[in-house]
Design an enzyme around this catalytic site. Structure first.
Site, short mmCIF file in Angstrom:
data_model
loop_
_atom_site.label_atom_id
_atom_site.label_comp_id
_atom_site.label_asym_id
_atom_site.label_seq_id
_atom_site.Cartn_x
_atom_site.Cartn_y
_atom_site.Cartn_z
N GLU A 169 0.79 -1.24 0.00
CA GLU A 169 0.00 0.00 0.00
C GLU A 169 0.82 1.29 0.00
OE1 GLU A 169 -2.76 -0.38 3.28
OE2 GLU A 169 -3.78 -2.06 2.35
N ASN A 228 2.14 -5.28 -3.07
CA ASN A 228 0.74 -5.63 -2.79
C ASN A 228 -0.07 -4.36 -2.51
OD1 ASN A 228 -1.16 -7.87 -2.13
ND2 ASN A 228 -1.12 -7.01 -0.06
N HIS A 253 -10.34 -6.36 -2.24
CA HIS A 253 -11.42 -6.10 -1.27
C HIS A 253 -12.58 -5.45 -2.03
CE1 HIS A 253 -9.01 -7.27 2.14
NE2 HIS A 253 -8.03 -6.48 1.74
N GLU A 276 -6.16 -10.87 -1.10
CA GLU A 276 -6.98 -10.60 0.10
C GLU A 276 -8.45 -10.47 -0.26
OE1 GLU A 276 -5.50 -7.23 2.33
OE2 GLU A 276 -3.40 -7.76 1.96
N ASP A 289 -12.26 -10.33 -0.55
CA ASP A 289 -13.55 -10.46 0.14
C ASP A 289 -14.55 -9.60 -0.62
OD1 ASP A 289 -12.63 -7.97 1.21
OD2 ASP A 289 -12.22 -8.85 3.18
C1 XIL Z 1 -6.35 -6.27 8.40
C2 XIL Z 1 -6.67 -7.43 9.32
O1 XIL Z 1 -7.58 -8.29 8.66
C3 XIL Z 1 -7.25 -6.95 10.63
O2 XIL Z 1 -7.39 -8.03 11.55
C4 XIL Z 1 -6.35 -5.86 11.24
O3 XIL Z 1 -6.99 -5.33 12.39
C5 XIL Z 1 -6.11 -4.77 10.24
O4 XIL Z 1 -5.55 -5.32 9.06
N1 XIL Z 1 -4.99 -4.67 3.75
C6 XIL Z 1 -4.00 -5.49 4.22
C7 XIL Z 1 -4.27 -6.36 5.40
O5 XIL Z 1 -2.93 -5.58 3.60
O6 XIL Z 1 -3.12 -6.57 6.19
C8 XIL Z 1 -5.37 -5.81 6.27
O7 XIL Z 1 -5.65 -6.77 7.28
C9 XIL Z 1 -6.59 -5.51 5.43
C10 XIL Z 1 -6.28 -4.47 4.38
#
Ligand code: XIL
Length: 389
Positions: free
Chosen positions: A177, A219, A255, A283, A285
């Protein structure tokens, strides 16, 4: 591995895998044993078994508090997934809460679990502005430490952590990020210490030295959408490649949210892959509104579920369609453990994963299972009048 061993030519992989799982010892070739014991260990219709047939790792983020203590959670992690990502326990805040004192225990436990269950590990993440220990920075953008101190600290952090897990990590999210939503470099403590994006090249070089075999990834989120941010990251990684910085891949977090249109994901995966990089969905969802104000997206309206099924399916198929897309990783698998309800709460969103709060598979799960089964080839019709008698 199964196909050459059985060597029955054009018969679809569906048939082969079914045959393997049912008959167990159908093939008598040396070296087949591990595949059989694996087949015995997890179901032939699991996401991981189906992904294996097209060389795609299906991963999950893992909450290590549940792993080992929650029997259903632990069983599903082992049975359904061929790759695991620590959801939190490899982040700097958790590995070095006190300056100079490492705590690898939880992450080590996950790595051991993965070995036992023949899973690969995505290491997440080395350089980020979030979830830093407070002695380093409370918000990722400000710090009391000097630029020189920060540079030395980041180097030591990467070297120590990558060496600790050397040989055990398949893909490392080296940098996470680094860009704002509008495509500008994020003004983190790292950006400020280096006076630019130079910290990224340094981070990749240090990581490569510490573990030459791990695949090194950049990432980020919203790379799925064509736009300023995706373009900025594209320009960055193209220039890193041109400078021979050791970067191997780009992770698309994925996401997704049903309130927005489905992104141009396949084209974006492909254009990054065309730079000579691996890509991965890291990641995934798919969140939706779960509370008032009620609207057409509330789960009481079946359309929300349909939208989620569609987004999951299209996200997976985008990866399947791009040869360089080597893993597809949902960010956990039970809605109770998802980060979404805690993070996106105004208006309240959730229901973002493949399993519900009771760890029962949802329709989204079955859609992915079917997509993966078909990815290896639909069974050919047979019988009178069909394509083959
Ligand atoms: C999130 C986790 O799922 C949570 O448990 C934590 O409180 C915050 O981070 N992008 C990422 C992940 O790269 O590491 C993040 O994970 C979600 C967004």
């Amino acid at each position: 591995m199964l196909r050459p061993v059985l060597s029955i030519g054009l018969v679809s992989a569906t048939v082969l895998l079914g045959g393997m799982a049912l008959t167990g010892s159908a093939s008598a070739e040396p070296g087949a044993a591990p595949a059989q014991s694996q087949a015995a260990k997890y179901p032939a219709d699991s996401l991981r078994a189906l992904g294996d047939r097209v060389g795609l790792r299906i991963g999950t983020a893992v909450n290590t508090d549940e792993l080992g203590s929650n029997a259903d959670y632990t069983r599903i992690t082992a049975e359904q997934f061929s790759s695991v990502t620590p959801e939190n326990v490899m982040k700097w805040q958790l590995v070095e809460p006190t300056r100079g004192t490492y705590d690898w225990a939880a992450a080590d436990r996950l790595v051991a679990f993965a070995k036992k269950n023949k899973q690969l590990v995505r290491g997440h993440t080395l350089v980020w502005h979030s979830q830093l220990p407070t002695w380093l920075s409370s918000d990722g953008y400000t710090t009391t430490l000097s630029n020189d101190e920060l540079k030395a600290l980041l180097k030591k952090h990467i070297q120590d952590q990558v060496k600790h897990f050397r040989g055990d990590i398949w893909q490392w999210d080296v940098v996470n990020e680094a860009f704002d939503d509008d495509g500008q470099p994020r003004q983190t403590i790292w950006y400020k210490a280096w006076g630019g994006l130079g910290y990224i090249a340094d981070a990749f070089r240090w990581a490569r030295e510490a573990d030459p075999k791990a695949l090194l990834f950049y990432n980020d989120y919203n790379l799925e959408f064509t736009g300023a941010k995706s373009n900025a990251v594209y320009d960055l990684v193209r220039s890193l490649k041109a400078q021979r910085v050791p970067i191997d891949g780009v992770g698309f977090q994925g996401h997704l949210d049903t309130q927005y249109g489905f992104p141009d994901l396949q084209n974006n995966l492909q254009r990054f892959a065309d730079l000579g990089l691996k890509v991965a969905e890291t990641e995934v969802d798919v969140r939706t509104f779960t509370q008032a104000p009620p609207n057409e997206n509330t789960p009481t309206n079946p359309l929300a579920g349909y939208a989620q099924e569609s987004y999951w399916s299209r996200a997976l198929k985008a990866c399947l369609a791009v040869r360089e897309c080597i893993s597809f990783t949902p960010w956990g698998f039970g809605d109770t453990y998802s980060w979404i309800p805690g993070w996106f709460d105004n208006p309240q969103e959730g229901a973002a994963l493949l399993y519900d709060g009771n760890l029962q598979p949802k329709s989204q799960y079955y859609v992915l299972q079917q997509d993966l089964a078909l990815a290896a080839g639909a069974p050919h019709r047979s019988g009178p009048g069909a394509g083959r008698n």
